[in-house]
Write a protein that holds these residues in place. Structure first.
Motif, PDB file in Angstrom:
ATOM      1  N   PHE A 258      -1.096  -7.819   5.026  1.00  0.00           N
ATOM      2  CA  PHE A 258      -1.337  -9.194   4.585  1.00  0.00           C
ATOM      3  C   PHE A 258      -1.263 -10.208   5.719  1.00  0.00           C
ATOM      4  O   PHE A 258      -1.621 -11.364   5.518  1.00  0.00           O
ATOM      5  N   GLU A 261      -0.272 -13.958   5.090  1.00  0.00           N
ATOM      6  CA  GLU A 261      -0.333 -14.200   3.637  1.00  0.00           C
ATOM      7  C   GLU A 261       0.986 -13.822   2.976  1.00  0.00           C
ATOM      8  O   GLU A 261       1.698 -12.955   3.472  1.00  0.00           O
ATOM      9  N   ASP A 262       1.279 -14.445   1.849  1.00  0.00           N
ATOM     10  CA  ASP A 262       2.465 -14.039   1.100  1.00  0.00           C
ATOM     11  C   ASP A 262       2.104 -12.814   0.262  1.00  0.00           C
ATOM     12  O   ASP A 262       1.223 -12.883  -0.601  1.00  0.00           O
ATOM     13  N   PRO A 263       2.744 -11.697   0.484  1.00  0.00           N
ATOM     14  CA  PRO A 263       2.345 -10.473  -0.230  1.00  0.00           C
ATOM     15  C   PRO A 263       2.780 -10.457  -1.693  1.00  0.00           C
ATOM     16  O   PRO A 263       2.247  -9.671  -2.469  1.00  0.00           O
ATOM     17  N   LYS A 266       0.595  -9.623  -5.005  1.00  0.00           N
ATOM     18  CA  LYS A 266      -0.736  -9.167  -4.631  1.00  0.00           C
ATOM     19  C   LYS A 266      -0.956  -7.723  -5.094  1.00  0.00           C
ATOM     20  O   LYS A 266      -0.017  -6.919  -5.083  1.00  0.00           O
TER      21      LYS A 266
END
Lengths: 910, 108
Positions: A258, A261-263, A266
């Protein structure tokens, strides 16, 4: 009686010396002794002694104590106004010997002395620095290994369960647990704080937004977070694995998948081909530290196991590890005894079987039991982890070597200091006659040693900082100096440092401080005095060096032997490619065959379930089948192969035939076995017979179609099992082997790499030649022998440095003797012989000790190998000759110089 | 009074130093006091008195010779200074004055 002069108790004097202001001590002691002498005549010795002690106790008065304390607070200030005139006398106050001013003085003198004798200081600093550096590395390796898994809180309450069965043939332990065990444990023993199953699977495919990764996905239970203390960076430990579709990933994996990105929340796809499923990221777990047994990229629930539903109630299959955490008030033994009932309840089948075979209870009264292994031992438990654990003996060997090297450096240090003490004897004598106290001299000389040690230590640390990358590269290790900053390690280093300064610095200082000034100044201190100590230290040094050298050579021979052994297959010109989890091995193999069919440089292609040697994926797997055949217990490797296996690897067919595409049944129930398998079965003509298990009445029986010569499927360090090969339609092929023409191997590898991109685009090409793979089998031994070689060369180097310096000093002291010998007609060779003889004698004694020890040690080590060399005598002969030669060379460097010197020069000074 | 205070024991020690005439050091002073006053005084006590006297300037000291029975340690020899002597004299006058002032009705 006439000669006996009564003396007051010395301890009382020391007490007084401690209580009383130093500048008053002399007169007070004098008065006390005088009074004591009178009282002895008047009242007898015993009474006088009593009174003496009483008198001294009376000195505990504020007057004296205050002045003593004041003396420390204001070292040199003497009340000028009133008491000044009493120091008009020629007496100087005697300062306390650890007075700050004196310490400064010692340090100053130490630096000046060292500066003056640069050669001596350099030899010592270099020796100590090298020894510190190497032993730091070795201790670091050992420390890392010994502190494995120690970062878990309550680590002493975490255990791995294992089965113990007291089989009459061989008691055995196994850590593979059946799936229903953990839930049953938790139901039957509610006191268990946490318990989790742990299934270690092969690398698994991870897909996120069309990108594929190979990651270690572990199957476990929600209690994982209660059990271990891997910190959860994001997410809630209570709910992170609540859902079957939750996945907790490591920080490292979050980064690769990621980025920034904030995982959380997801979706990612996990699983191997045909078995993929979507999971939702529910937590980010800190990466496991290097010294953790468990290394994960992602965690999912155990229930996601493909055949979980069918296996969840099966007590017979064993597939995974189980960890439990006991409450603080229950210890291991108590809980193990409670588990007896558990074994009886769920494993009566195994119990009955064992009893039928004649199994007797062991000393704890168990035939079959569920037992616990401490988490701290898991890393070292080779038996429970299938031989994967770190051999703890090796760690002790490493620590022993580190200790040896330090010892050799210390011996150098002691020997050099003692040897030098004779050149410094005059200084000591003069200092003493000028009124220096013994303890002052001790502190001064010891201070010098400490300064050398400190510099050596500092340089050693710097050296290790600089050499760490080189060391890591050479030994394939992942050491960082971060671990040096851990309190435990700092403590260890401080202890080592303190020990070295106290022993190596303290002893010579103590010796020198003891010199009698009168004798020294008269020149009566002779050279021969420290002989025994010095000689035994030199012997110890050379014993250790020769021991390490012999062991290194033998270990290298053994590794070489293992490499040279015929393996039963031809390892040259064969490229092995791990298929990886992204693609279907069978399909890839087929595509590869089609593509390369017309290529003249490709001689044969096959596939297998098991790699030969250790490939770039570093995965080893072994499937062993145990059957009872006509009453005989046979364990055989159960090997999945594909057509052309024998052709690709050049394995000799002895009888019958190879698998052939012309016989459709070959891929169902036909097997090819090795000679030793046929021997185990006891069949004279095994071709055509059915391979069956006595107890197994159902199922398809495999017919033996061919017998091949034995070959080594696994490292020669492991025991060889007979091999049974079979084909299959559906079992996964994990490795592809390609035999290429001998011309231009590198070219073939490149070509294969390109073809691989076409046939398996998702999978990284990790091909390697089989001979490299086979070499990789012996990397543990290789690493051991490299460490040994390094240690042996450092040991020899240090010993020689020491010998070199001692020879220099001894010859310096014997210059006159050499001069006289020359004047009287001795030839240069005679003088060299005279000077070297003493040292060579010592080395011969050292060899006499080292050789039997080396023989015994290596004999024991070799016993662990099913295939091993015989220790040959020439190793020892070579080492002995080399040691004598090196000694002679070291010593004669100075001897020749001394022997060639003009005697007029050396004799003129008198 | 302008002069320094002198305690009873200090006075005795000072007198002993005066009596011993340049040969005064710890043990001898203690022995002298024991013989004359019949009281046992510890060496530490004597020394403290001596050092106080020295600080007050009543005695001066120097280091003397060592003897075998002193374990090779030197002695500190004390002598009365002029101030000390003067103080002793003043003390004596005070004492005498006081004695003289005692009314003696029963004096034979």
């Amino acid at each position: 009686m006439a000669n006996h002069t009564p003396t007051p108790p010395a301890w009382a004097d020391r007490l007084l010396a401690w209580l009383c202001p130093p500048h008053l001590l002399e007169e007070l002691l004098g008065d006390l002794h005088e009074q004591f002498a009178e009282q002895v005549t008047d009242l007898g010795e015993q009474k006088a002694r009593q009174l003496y002690v009483v008198e001294i106790v009376k000195f505990i008065r504020p007057y004296f104590l205050k002045r003593r304390v004041g003396h420390f607070a204001q070292p040199m200030s003497i009340p000028v106004s009133q008491g000044a005139h009493r120091f008009k006398t020629n007496e100087f106050p005697q300062p306390f010997f650890l007075h700050p001013d004196m310490l400064r003085n010692y340090a100053k003198i130490a630096f000046r002395t060292l500066w003056r004798s640069k050669g001596y200081a350099t030899i010592n600093v270099v020796g100590l620095a090298v020894a510190f550096c190497i032993s730091l590395f070795l201790f670091l390796i050992a420390y890392l290994q010994l502190t494995f898994d120690s970062f878990h809180e309550d680590g002493d309450r975490i255990f791995q369960t294992y089965f113990f069965s007291n089989d009459p043939e061989q008691a055995s332990r196994s850590a593979g647990m059946p799936l229903p065990l953990m839930p049953a444990l938790k139901t039957d023993y509610p006191e268990i704080e946490a318990a989790a199953r742990f299934i270690v699977v092969r690398k698994s495919l991870v897909e996120y937004k069309g990108r594929y990764f190979d990651k270690s996905v572990y199957l476990t239970d929600p209690d994982f977070f209660k059990l271990f203390s891997f910190p959860l960076r994001k997410g809630n430990p209570e709910s992170a694995l609540r859902d079957l579709s939750n996945v907790v990933i490591s920080e490292n994996m979050a980064q690769t998948l990621f980025g920034i990105e904030d995982p959380m929340g997801k979706p990612v796809e996990l699983g191997s081909d045909g078995n993929r499923k979507q999971y939702i990221v529910s937590g980010v777990l800190a990466d496991a530290p290097y010294n953790s047994t468990i290394h994960y990229d992602a965690l999912i629930r155990v229930e996601n196991l493909p055949d979980y539903q069918s296996a969840k109630d099966s007590w017979g299959a064993s597939s995974h590890q189980v960890f439990v955490k006991l409450p603080p008030n229950i210890d291991q033994t108590t809980f193990e005894s409670r588990l007896k009932a558990f074994a009886v309840k769920y494993f009566h089948g195994s119990l009955d079987d064992l009893k039928k075979k004649g199994a007797k209870p062991d000393e704890r009264g168990d035939v079959f039991a569920v037992r616990l292994q401490k988490l701290a031992d898991v890393h070292f438990g080779r038996e429970l982890s299938g031989g994967k654990g770190a051999p703890i003996a090796l760690i002790y060997v490493l620590m022993g070597i580190a200790f040896f090297i330090l010892l050799i450096a210390c011996i150098n240090f002691i020997n050099l200091s003692v040897a030098r003490s004779f050149t410094r004897a005059k200084e000591v004598g003069i200092r003493k006659s000028l009124g220096a106290l013994k303890k002052q001299l001790f502190v001064q000389i010891w201070g010098e040693s400490t300064v050398i040690c400190l510099i050596g230590f500092g340089v050693g640390l710097l050296l290790s900082y600089l050499l760490l990358p080189v060391f890591n590269a050479t030994f394939d290790s992942k050491l960082t100096l971060d671990y040096v900053a851990q309190p435990g390690f700092i403590g260890l280093m401080l202890l080592v440092f303190a020990l070295i300064t106290f022993v190596a610095g303290g002893y010579p200082a103590w010796q020198m401080a003891k010199f009698n000034p009168v004798e020294v100044l008269k020149g009566k201190i002779s050279l021969k005095r420290p002989g025994i100590l010095r000689n035994s230290l030199i012997v110890t040094q050379f014993t250790l060096s020769c021991l390490l050298t012999c062991c290194t050579i033998i270990a290298l021979q053994q590794i070489d032997f293992l490499r040279q052994q015929p393996l039963g297959f031809q390892k040259e010109q064969v490229i092995s490619i791990p298929v990886g989890s992204q693609v279907n091995g069978r399909q890839v193999l087929q595509r590869l065959r089609n593509k390369l069919a017309s290529d003249p440089t490709v001689l044969a292609i096959t596939g297998s379930g098991v790699n030969l040697g250790k490939g770039k994926d570093r995965v080893t797997a072994r499937g062993v089948l145990g059957i009872t055949y006509k009453g005989k217990d046979i364990a055989t490797d159960w090997l999945l192969v594909d057509y052309d296996y024998l052709k690709t690897l050049n394995i000799k067919l002895l009888a019958g035939r190879d698998f052939d595409r012309a016989y459709p049944t070959d891929s169902v129930n036909r097997v090819v076995i090795t000679e030793s398998m046929a021997r185990m079965m006891g069949e004279a003509n095994a071709v055509g017979t059915l391979l069956r298990d006595d107890h197994d009445t159902s199922g398809v029986k495999s017919q033996i179609i061919g017998i091949i010569s034995d070959f080594h499927l696994y490292s020669l360090a492991d025991e060889n099992k007979p091999i049974t090969m079979h084909l299959s339609h559906n079992e996964a092929i994990h490795y592809v082997f390609v035999r290429v023409a001998p011309q231009n191997l590198a070219n073939s590898m490149d070509k294969l790499k390109n073809v691989w991109k076409e046939v398996a685009p998702q999978s990284e090409f990790m091909g390697s030649f089989l001979d490299e793979n086979v070499d990789a089998w012996y990397q543990d031994e290789e690493m051991l022998s490299r460490v040994f070689s390094l240690a042996a060369s450092i040991a020899i180097l240090l010993s020689c440095i020491g010998l070199f310096a001692i020879a220099l000093m001894v010859i310096e002291q014997r210059t006159k003797e050499i001069g006289i010998r020359k004047v009287l007609g001795a030839s240069t060779p005679t003088i060299i012989l005279v000077l070297s003889k003493d040292f060579i004698k010592l080395v011969i004694i050292a060899l006499g000790i080292a050789i039997p020890l080396a023989w015994y040690g290596m004999h024991t080590w070799l016993k662990g190998y099913p295939f091993r060399i015989e220790i040959s005598a020439w190793v020892f002969v070579v080492v002995a000759l080399a040691a004598i030669l090196i000694t002679f060379a070291t010593v004669s460097f100075h001897s020749i110089k001394a022997a060639l010197m003009n005697p007029v020069k050396s004799l003129r000074s008198e | 009074m302008g002069r320094a205070y002198l305690g009873e024991f200090e006075e005795l020690v000072l007198l002993a130093v005066a009596v011993l005439q340049g040969d005064a050091y710890g043990v001898v002073i203690a022995a002298e006091l024991k013989q004359r006053t019949n009281r046992i005084s510890s060496l530490s006590g004597v020394h403290i008195a001596l050092y106080r006297l020295e600080e007050k300037g009543f005695v001066s000291s120097e280091l003397g010779g060592a003897t075998m029975n002193r374990g090779g340690h030197r002695k500190r020899l004390f002598t009365v200074t002029a101030t000390g002597r003067q103080t002793l004299n003043e003390m004596r006058i005070v004492h005498n004055d006081l004695w003289d002032s005692i009314p003696t009705p029963s004096l034979a």
